[in-house]
Design an enzyme around this catalytic site. Structure first.
Site, PDB file in Angstrom:
ATOM      1  N   CYS A  15     -91.214  13.540  45.654  1.00 38.52           N
ATOM      2  CA  CYS A  15     -92.036  13.351  44.460  1.00 38.52           C
ATOM      3  C   CYS A  15     -93.309  14.201  44.519  1.00 38.52           C
ATOM      4  O   CYS A  15     -93.237  15.407  44.332  1.00 38.52           O
ATOM      5  CB  CYS A  15     -92.336  11.864  44.255  1.00 38.52           C
ATOM      6  SG  CYS A  15     -92.750  11.465  42.539  1.00 38.52           S
ATOM      7  N   HIS A  24     -86.822   9.642  43.978  1.00 38.65           N
ATOM      8  CA  HIS A  24     -87.074   8.747  45.111  1.00 38.65           C
ATOM      9  C   HIS A  24     -85.771   8.304  45.778  1.00 38.65           C
ATOM     10  O   HIS A  24     -85.155   7.336  45.345  1.00 38.65           O
ATOM     11  CB  HIS A  24     -87.840   7.512  44.633  1.00 38.65           C
ATOM     12  CG  HIS A  24     -89.294   7.735  44.432  1.00 38.65           C
ATOM     13  ND1 HIS A  24     -90.258   7.249  45.279  1.00 38.65           N
ATOM     14  CD2 HIS A  24     -89.963   8.434  43.484  1.00 38.65           C
ATOM     15  CE1 HIS A  24     -91.459   7.618  44.860  1.00 38.65           C
ATOM     16  NE2 HIS A  24     -91.292   8.341  43.764  1.00 38.65           N
ATOM     17  N   GLU A  68     -85.305   6.724  48.534  1.00 35.98           N
ATOM     18  CA  GLU A  68     -85.346   5.386  49.140  1.00 35.98           C
ATOM     19  C   GLU A  68     -84.910   4.352  48.118  1.00 35.98           C
ATOM     20  O   GLU A  68     -84.363   3.306  48.468  1.00 35.98           O
ATOM     21  CB  GLU A  68     -86.741   5.086  49.678  1.00 35.98           C
ATOM     22  CG  GLU A  68     -87.730   4.541  48.694  1.00 35.98           C
ATOM     23  CD  GLU A  68     -88.219   5.559  47.674  1.00 35.98           C
ATOM     24  OE1 GLU A  68     -88.781   5.155  46.642  1.00 35.98           O
ATOM     25  OE2 GLU A  68     -88.035   6.774  47.905  1.00 35.98           O
TER      26      GLU A  68
END
Length: 370
Positions: A251, A337, A339
């Site tokens: 990001c 993202h 994760e």
């Protein structure tokens, strides 16, 4: 009895609703998140610092709040706008209602807003500043909103980063990763630690030399809030890191990797925020559903004219740059993202890719030493 609240946008658009959370006044850039779940993860993501969040999902608060689902120590959003707000929750594991949570953590919000209409308005007009108040009149808000700073040109990572370096993971792990905390989510560090990394998390303005003195095997550049073009200190750190060890950015970290290679960034019309953004991995041809949260993007024109950087991922809705790698270096990044807390988990392979890169470089160094 419900207390009245107002939402005023900087172009003068005024909405009346019902106060939720803390009674007060708060301003920031208004944006929307299309995720159907995970509201607590959204509110505690440091990347949202300075922003008022509009949840597009109609019902918010129905499963309460749980500290274990926080991505940082407390909510980082500037305010909250929802449609139907649940005062009661039904999840057995929930510890408190969302109203109790917002009051306890000091978040000002407004409910009973036609969020579908509001999102259409933002999509048409673009992201802009706004202010929520449950204590001031509309006339007073017209003056207060003038004090809210523009997100463009705003450096915010230094406001949300850790104040002191700290460690996560097994000290005896075979891989050491230096993490530059620009507003990192807890689940990102957990993804690294769970894969056998010993992480040292450094404050945003840590010099490269101080990070290198720990002798890490790789560098991770985190997500975070604000305008990346204002972060000369981090751009310089990334530029030096790329010359030494493997680098992975997410990001804001992606934008800084681009800037460190003389590729500019720009403010998007209304950004990407949600859990359902389709991305194509150009290297494999596979599609990924991704979790995203960003209002700035990397210049497509600059990358096309840069012989040192290769595009690896693109957004299938608008063709914005979602991933790059630096040619001849062990450095790559993605705008989204991986994760993905909460989900989808299509992109978690990127953490494995980073560690494979580190292991390969460690083996190469050992061969040279032997």
């Amino acid at each position: 009895m419900h207390k009245k609240a107002y939402l005023l946008l900087e172009d003068g658009f005024l909405i009346e609703g019902i106060a939720i959370g803390k009674i007060g006044t708060s301003g920031g850039e208004i944006c929307f998140n299309t995720g159907m779940t995970g509201y607590q993860e959204i509110y505690t993501d440091p990347s949202y610092y300075g922003q008022i969040i509009v949840n597009t999902t109609a019902h918010i608060g129905n499963y309460g709040a749980l500290d274990e689902e926080q991505e940082s120590d407390k909510p980082k959003i500037a305010g909250l706008v929802v449609n139907d707000f649940a005062q009661e929750f039904s999840r057995k594991s929930g510890k408190e209602s969302l109203q109790q949570y917002l009051e306890r953590t000091g978040v000002v919000g407004i409910s009973n807003v036609d969020t579908r209409m509001l999102v259409r308005y933002i999509r048409s007009k673009g992201a802009m500043n706004a202010i929520i108040s449950s204590e001031l009149s509309p006339e007073q808000l017209k003056e207060e909103i003038k004090k809210v700073p523009s997100m463009e040109g705003l450096e915010l990572s230094s406001k949300v980063t850790t104040r002191e370096a700290y460690f996560v993971g097994d000290p005896n792990a075979s891989i050491k990763v230096a993490v530059l905390d620009l507003g990192i989510k807890k689940s990102i560090i957990e993804n690294l630690a769970s894969r056998g990394c010993y992480c040292k998390v450094f404050p945003a303005k840590t010099s490269f030399d101080e990070m290198a003195a720990w002798e890490p095997d790789g560098y991770f550049i985190s997500n975070g809030p604000g305008d990346p073009s204002t972060m000369g200190y981090a751009i310089n750190t990334v530029k030096k890191a790329v010359e030494t060890k493997p680098v992975f950015g997410i990001c804001l970290g992606h934008q800084l990797l681009a800037l460190s290679n003389d590729i500019s960034t720009y403010k998007m019309h209304h950004g990407h925020r949600g859990l359902n953004h389709p991305v194509k991995n150009i290297l494999t041809g596979r599609g990924e559903m991704t979790s995203q949260n960003h209002g700035f993007a990397v210049s497509e024109k600059d990358i096309a004219n840069n012989p040192n950087v290769e595009v690896t991922h693109v957004h299938l809705n608008d063709n914005t740059i979602m991933g790059i790698r630096v040619k001849g270096k062990n450095a790559f990044s993605v705008q989204y993202h991986p994760e993905a807390s909460p989900g989808p988990h299509d992109s978690r392979y990127l953490f494995d890719q980073f560690l494979d890169m580190i292991r390969a470089e460690v083996r190469d160094r050992q061969k040279v030493t032997n």
